[in-house]
Design a protein around this motif. Structure first.
Motif, PDB file in Angstrom:
ATOM      1  N   GLY A  25       0.817  -1.214   0.000  1.00 38.11           N
ATOM      2  CA  GLY A  25       0.000   0.000   0.000  1.00 38.11           C
ATOM      3  C   GLY A  25       0.851   1.264   0.000  1.00 38.11           C
ATOM      4  O   GLY A  25       0.529   2.231  -0.697  1.00 38.11           O
ATOM      5  N   SER A  75      -5.166  -2.778   8.259  1.00 36.73           N
ATOM      6  CA  SER A  75      -6.284  -2.053   7.620  1.00 36.73           C
ATOM      7  C   SER A  75      -6.373  -0.621   8.126  1.00 36.73           C
ATOM      8  O   SER A  75      -6.622   0.304   7.343  1.00 36.73           O
ATOM      9  N   ASP A  76      -6.171  -0.415   9.432  1.00 35.70           N
ATOM     10  CA  ASP A  76      -6.199   0.940   9.999  1.00 35.70           C
ATOM     11  C   ASP A  76      -5.053   1.776   9.448  1.00 35.70           C
ATOM     12  O   ASP A  76      -5.226   2.958   9.125  1.00 35.70           O
ATOM     13  N   LEU A  78      -3.428   1.358   6.555  1.00 34.44           N
ATOM     14  CA  LEU A  78      -3.671   1.674   5.146  1.00 34.44           C
ATOM     15  C   LEU A  78      -4.745   2.737   4.980  1.00 34.44           C
ATOM     16  O   LEU A  78      -4.630   3.622   4.124  1.00 34.44           O
ATOM     17  N   GLU A  79      -5.787   2.679   5.799  1.00 35.90           N
ATOM     18  CA  GLU A  79      -6.843   3.693   5.739  1.00 35.90           C
ATOM     19  C   GLU A  79      -6.283   5.070   6.098  1.00 35.90           C
ATOM     20  O   GLU A  79      -6.568   6.066   5.438  1.00 35.90           O
ATOM     21  N   TYR A  80      -5.462   5.130   7.153  1.00 35.61           N
ATOM     22  CA  TYR A  80      -4.827   6.386   7.568  1.00 35.61           C
ATOM     23  C   TYR A  80      -3.958   6.952   6.442  1.00 35.61           C
ATOM     24  O   TYR A  80      -4.049   8.138   6.107  1.00 35.61           O
ATOM     25  N   ALA A  82      -4.040   6.306   3.211  1.00 35.96           N
ATOM     26  CA  ALA A  82      -4.849   6.688   2.050  1.00 35.96           C
ATOM     27  C   ALA A  82      -5.544   8.035   2.280  1.00 35.96           C
ATOM     28  O   ALA A  82      -5.588   8.888   1.382  1.00 35.96           O
ATOM     29  N   LYS A  83      -6.077   8.233   3.484  1.00 30.79           N
ATOM     30  CA  LYS A  83      -6.748   9.501   3.792  1.00 30.79           C
ATOM     31  C   LYS A  83      -5.755  10.663   3.797  1.00 30.79           C
ATOM     32  O   LYS A  83      -6.068  11.754   3.332  1.00 30.79           O
TER      33      LYS A  83
END
Length: 87
Positions: A25, A75-76, A78-80, A82-83
């Motif tokens: 990612g 997952s957390d 990658l979400e961070y 990406a945002k």
């Protein structure tokens, strides 16, 4: 590639599938984040003492005010990322 080595470090294990997921990612987002090998005794000790758990991946986030946040779970993380850095 933006250099984030002063503010972000990823504590990880080379063969861990969740760590591989986060590294992929990061590459997709073009991020240059310091990788810290948690199998190294000194790094592992740092992760446990400062982050609270011997678990990878863990993203160490140095904030502008000097505080530090330790983020576990691929997952957390990658979400961070990406945002914060996604287009």
């Amino acid at each position: 590639m933006p250099s984030l080595r002063n503010s972000l470090s990823l504590y990880q294990y080379e063969a861990c599938p969740f760590c591989v997921k986060v590294r992929r990612g990061m590459k997709k987002l073009g991020l240059d984040i310091e990788l810290r090998d948690a199998k190294d005794g000194k790094i592992e000790k740092e992760l446990i003492e400062q982050g609270g758990q011997d678990q990878g991946p863990c993203l160490r986030i140095q904030k502008n005010d000097g505080s530090v946040q330790w983020m576990y779970e691929s997952s957390d993380i990658l979400e961070y990322l990406a945002k914060r850095f996604g287009s």
